[in-house]
Scaffold this motif. Structure first.
Motif, PDB file in Angstrom:
ATOM      1  N   LEU A  80       0.869  -1.180   0.000  1.00 35.61           N
ATOM      2  CA  LEU A  80       0.000   0.000   0.000  1.00 35.61           C
ATOM      3  C   LEU A  80       0.903   1.226   0.000  1.00 35.61           C
ATOM      4  CD1 LEU A  80      -2.769   1.438   0.469  1.00 35.61           C
ATOM      5  CD2 LEU A  80      -2.349   1.177   2.937  1.00 35.61           C
ATOM      6  N   LEU A  81       0.702   2.094  -0.973  1.00 33.86           N
ATOM      7  CA  LEU A  81       1.485   3.345  -1.057  1.00 33.86           C
ATOM      8  C   LEU A  81       0.528   4.511  -0.828  1.00 33.86           C
ATOM      9  CD1 LEU A  81       3.940   4.461  -3.849  1.00 33.86           C
ATOM     10  CD2 LEU A  81       1.872   5.790  -3.384  1.00 33.86           C
ATOM     11  N   ILE A  82       0.927   5.428   0.033  1.00 28.24           N
ATOM     12  CA  ILE A  82       0.106   6.627   0.265  1.00 28.24           C
ATOM     13  C   ILE A  82       1.012   7.857   0.269  1.00 28.24           C
ATOM     14  CG2 ILE A  82      -1.332   7.882   1.947  1.00 28.24           C
ATOM     15  CD1 ILE A  82      -2.363   5.208   2.982  1.00 28.24           C
ATOM     16  N   SER A  83       0.579   8.901  -0.446  1.00 30.82           N
ATOM     17  CA  SER A  83       1.145  10.228  -0.183  1.00 30.82           C
ATOM     18  C   SER A  83      -0.050  11.134   0.072  1.00 30.82           C
ATOM     19  CB  SER A  83       2.030  10.732  -1.323  1.00 30.82           C
ATOM     20  OG  SER A  83       1.316  10.838  -2.522  1.00 30.82           O
ATOM     21  N   HIS A  84       0.130  12.080   0.996  1.00 30.55           N
ATOM     22  CA  HIS A  84      -1.031  12.807   1.519  1.00 30.55           C
ATOM     23  C   HIS A  84      -0.603  14.175   2.041  1.00 30.55           C
ATOM     24  CE1 HIS A  84      -4.628  13.694   3.794  1.00 30.55           C
ATOM     25  NE2 HIS A  84      -5.177  12.530   3.504  1.00 30.55           N
ATOM     26  N   ALA A  85      -1.368  15.206   1.725  1.00 30.97           N
ATOM     27  CA  ALA A  85      -1.060  16.564   2.187  1.00 30.97           C
ATOM     28  C   ALA A  85      -1.327  16.699   3.687  1.00 30.97           C
ATOM     29  CB  ALA A  85      -1.927  17.566   1.423  1.00 30.97           C
ATOM     30  N   THR A  86      -0.536  17.568   4.323  1.00 29.62           N
ATOM     31  CA  THR A  86      -0.663  17.765   5.767  1.00 29.62           C
ATOM     32  C   THR A  86      -0.475  19.236   6.128  1.00 29.62           C
ATOM     33  OG1 THR A  86       0.149  17.001   7.914  1.00 29.62           O
ATOM     34  CG2 THR A  86       1.814  17.401   6.241  1.00 29.62           C
ATOM     35  N   ALA A  87      -1.022  19.603   7.287  1.00 30.85           N
ATOM     36  CA  ALA A  87      -0.733  20.942   7.827  1.00 30.85           C
ATOM     37  C   ALA A  87       0.429  20.868   8.814  1.00 30.85           C
ATOM     38  CB  ALA A  87      -1.977  21.501   8.521  1.00 30.85           C
TER      39      ALA A  87
END
Ligand code: SAM
Length: 268
Positions: free
Chosen positions: A187-194
């Motif tokens: 499972l690969l995830i990239s995700h925006a964050t504050a």
């Protein structure tokens, strides 16, 4: 402002920006409209690092696919695959592992149309126009296109989960995808964050709502929780530039400026 283009699928409203086309613009692509470029420029004026974030995400995806192919992964389900650009997942995968199978899924008709065009005649590949929230459909259509879920599959969720609102429970969507794949899958995830971001990043993120889907910035702990059932491979969930940089890459002293995390997990 509408534009006349022969690559625009029927029924597209060229006066409403789309996430896929704004991303395409930031990557230097040609499949975007004035409305997409205007929104991109407005976001860039507030958050000068945004272009770098997008490019860094794309480069991470390529690095990770190369890594996965080297680990023996032969099937890739790329959800929220975007408008094709240089170094697409199927190109990287097929170069590293001839015979690999790749299925692209996107909700955006422009992304799907162009994926279909570049994949025409490429064995072992396919495209689905679907909303990832309809997991049964995504899995069913992928199977019809040749993915074998009795064998390991890498599920790629690069830059897409932040388009899924909390109300739609992204964790349960990832869990449903995760339970459909056998041990040895990834499972690969990239995700925006504050996390670690100045306040203007959060303000700029609100502009993304003009595409009809506002980006949801999520903290590291929440994104990590999406990997339940998967063991995060080294170096874990990190700011994107820190995920297995190529040896020739200069050391990035401020990877947090991209405002997005990346990680890859393996199902045990
Ligand atoms: N995965 C590519 C990458 O990382 O380079 C493209 C990422 S782009 C930022 C996000 C893509 O997700 C867009 O093409 C958008 O249309 C797609 N997307 C957004 N919400 C989606 C959904 N609910 N189902 C499927 N695709 C979605």
């Amino acid at each position: 402002m509408a534009e006349a283009n022969d690559w625009v699928p029927a029924g597209i409203n060229v006066n409403v920006p789309s996430a896929a086309r704004v991303y395409d613009y930031f990557l230097g692509g040609a499949h975007n409209f004035a409305v997409d470029r205007a929104l991109a420029e407005q976001i860039a004026a507030m958050t000068p690092n945004i272009g770098e974030t997008m490019r860094s995400n794309r480069v991470f995806l390529r690095r990770a696919v190369r890594h996965l192919a080297a680990q023996g992964v032969r099937q890739f389900l790329d959800i929220g695959s975007g408008i094709p650009t240089a170094g697409n997942v199927h190109e990287i995968a097929l170069e590293a592992a001839p015979g690999a199978r790749v299925v692209y899924v996107d909700i955006d008709p422009v992304a799907v149309e162009h994926s279909r065009a570049i994949l025409a005649g490429v064995d072992g590949t396919g495209v689905i126009c679907a909303d990832m929230r309809d997991v049964d459909r995504v899995l069913g259509e992928s199977e019809k296109l040749g993915l074998d879920f009795t064998e390991p599959v890498a599920v790629l969720l690069a830059g897409v989960l932040h388009f899924v609102p909390d109300d739609d429970d992204p964790k349960s969507i990832v869990a449903a995808l995760g339970s459909a794949v056998v041990p040895g899958s990834h499972l690969l995830i990239s995700h925006a964050t504050a996390d670690g971001q100045p306040p203007e990043v959060v303000e700029a993120q609100r502009l993304s709502g003009r595409t009809g889907t506002e980006i949801v910035l999520r903290p590291a702990a929440e994104i990590t929780s999406y990997f339940e059932g998967f063991d995060l491979v080294e170096p874990g969930l990190v700011f994107i530039p820190r995920w297995r940089p190529d040896p020739q890459d200069p050391v990035d002293e401020h990877p947090e400026r991209v405002g997005a995390y990346a990680g890859v997990g393996k199902k045990g």
